[in-house]
Design an enzyme around this catalytic site. Sequence first.
Site, short mmCIF file in Angstrom:
data_model
loop_
_atom_site.label_atom_id
_atom_site.label_comp_id
_atom_site.label_asym_id
_atom_site.label_seq_id
_atom_site.Cartn_x
_atom_site.Cartn_y
_atom_site.Cartn_z
N LYS A 97 0.85 -1.19 0.00
CA LYS A 97 0.00 0.00 0.00
C LYS A 97 0.89 1.24 0.00
O LYS A 97 1.70 1.43 0.89
CB LYS A 97 -0.91 0.01 1.23
CG LYS A 97 -1.74 1.31 1.32
CD LYS A 97 -2.56 1.36 2.58
CE LYS A 97 -2.71 2.80 3.04
NZ LYS A 97 -3.50 2.94 4.26
N GLY B 84 -8.15 8.79 10.60
CA GLY B 84 -8.38 8.88 12.03
C GLY B 84 -9.48 9.83 12.46
O GLY B 84 -9.70 10.02 13.65
N ALA C 130 -9.62 5.23 5.01
CA ALA C 130 -9.57 6.43 5.87
C ALA C 130 -10.92 7.08 6.05
O ALA C 130 -11.66 7.35 5.09
CB ALA C 130 -8.58 7.48 5.36
N GLY C 131 -11.24 7.33 7.28
CA GLY C 131 -12.41 8.13 7.62
C GLY C 131 -13.62 7.37 8.11
O GLY C 131 -14.53 7.97 8.67
N ASN D 140 -8.84 1.29 10.44
CA ASN D 140 -8.01 0.98 11.61
C ASN D 140 -8.60 1.66 12.85
O ASN D 140 -9.08 0.99 13.76
CB ASN D 140 -6.57 1.43 11.37
CG ASN D 140 -5.59 0.90 12.41
OD1 ASN D 140 -4.40 0.76 12.16
ND2 ASN D 140 -6.04 0.59 13.61
N THR D 141 -8.62 2.99 12.86
CA THR D 141 -9.07 3.73 14.03
C THR D 141 -10.50 3.39 14.43
O THR D 141 -10.81 3.29 15.63
CB THR D 141 -8.96 5.24 13.76
OG1 THR D 141 -7.66 5.54 13.27
CG2 THR D 141 -9.20 6.05 15.03
#
Lengths: 67, 266
Positions: free
Chosen positions: B107, B168, B194-195, B216-217
């Site tokens: 990635k 995040g 993301a997001g 992830n977050t």
Amino acid sequence: MKININGSIKEFKGKKITAEELIIQLKLSGKRFAIEKNGEIISKNYFSSISFEDGDKIEIIGAVGGG
Amino acid sequence: MDKNLNKNDDLIIAGRSFQSRLLIGTGKYNNFEETKAAIDASEANIVTVAIRRINLGQSPDEPSLLEFISPNEFTYLPNTAGCFSSDEAIRTLRLARELLDGHNLVKLEVLGDSDTLFPNVVETIDAAKILVKDGFDVMVYTSDDPIIAKKLEDIGCCAIMPLASLIGSGMGILNPWNLEIIIDKANIPVIVDAGVGTASDATIAMELGCDGILMNTAIASAGNPILMASAMRKAIQSGREAFLARRMDKKLYSASPSSPIKGLIK
């Protein structure tokens, strides 16, 4: 000899140390990592033949948690 | 894996087949046990890892991520998080390939700003060109600009990973219309990266037609990460099924009751 490993200067006896010997001294045997010497990646196949000398800059990297 | 899903609905990336459309990061957890438990609950096949200097002061007995999340059980996706130039990203991925014995599915992300973590798409394009030529299968993190997405596909990247909102931030799918355009024009998988903040965000993205989601977050920073990982697994399966089922049209109003008009009691 003084070798820069991961940003810190470390001192070793003698004029040369092979990658294999360095790995043992750093207690990294059995771990998974990659080594870069002065900007060039060292293949694991050459760990017993590649040496490091005074002034070399080495990066030893591994995988950590990340997104 | 839900038996009701079409068996042929695997996610295909660079000729590799994956049952799960949830890709998961390994950062921000409290410890490795929690990381493993969350990944197990998510049923993800692909996990991202960061590439960093080994901590040389660490005791040799101290466990590493690889001992909990085996590269034999999961497909590792090394990322270039923390790289702000194409040179840094290229160097990082070449080291990752050596680290993982020639594994070349990676990635690429090149950041432009350390406050927002917004991608620097110019450096990303430069890095992608070199990495593709160097034999990597490049999954590339990018903005939700459809022109940049197409350019990255034309360069030879194997998947486009547009952000839904900032890394995040948990703000969810801020611009579904750009995502739809990217999906419409892409001939390679589109994986939102993301997001995403909660399960409904993931479902919305899959309903738009995304091929997968990397997060992830949303999981690691949830109050109960293992429960959230399970929620995300279901959310992505649910969104995928809804997308494949082809939803009804939206109408402002219509005389289209679900119950019969005939036989009304008068």
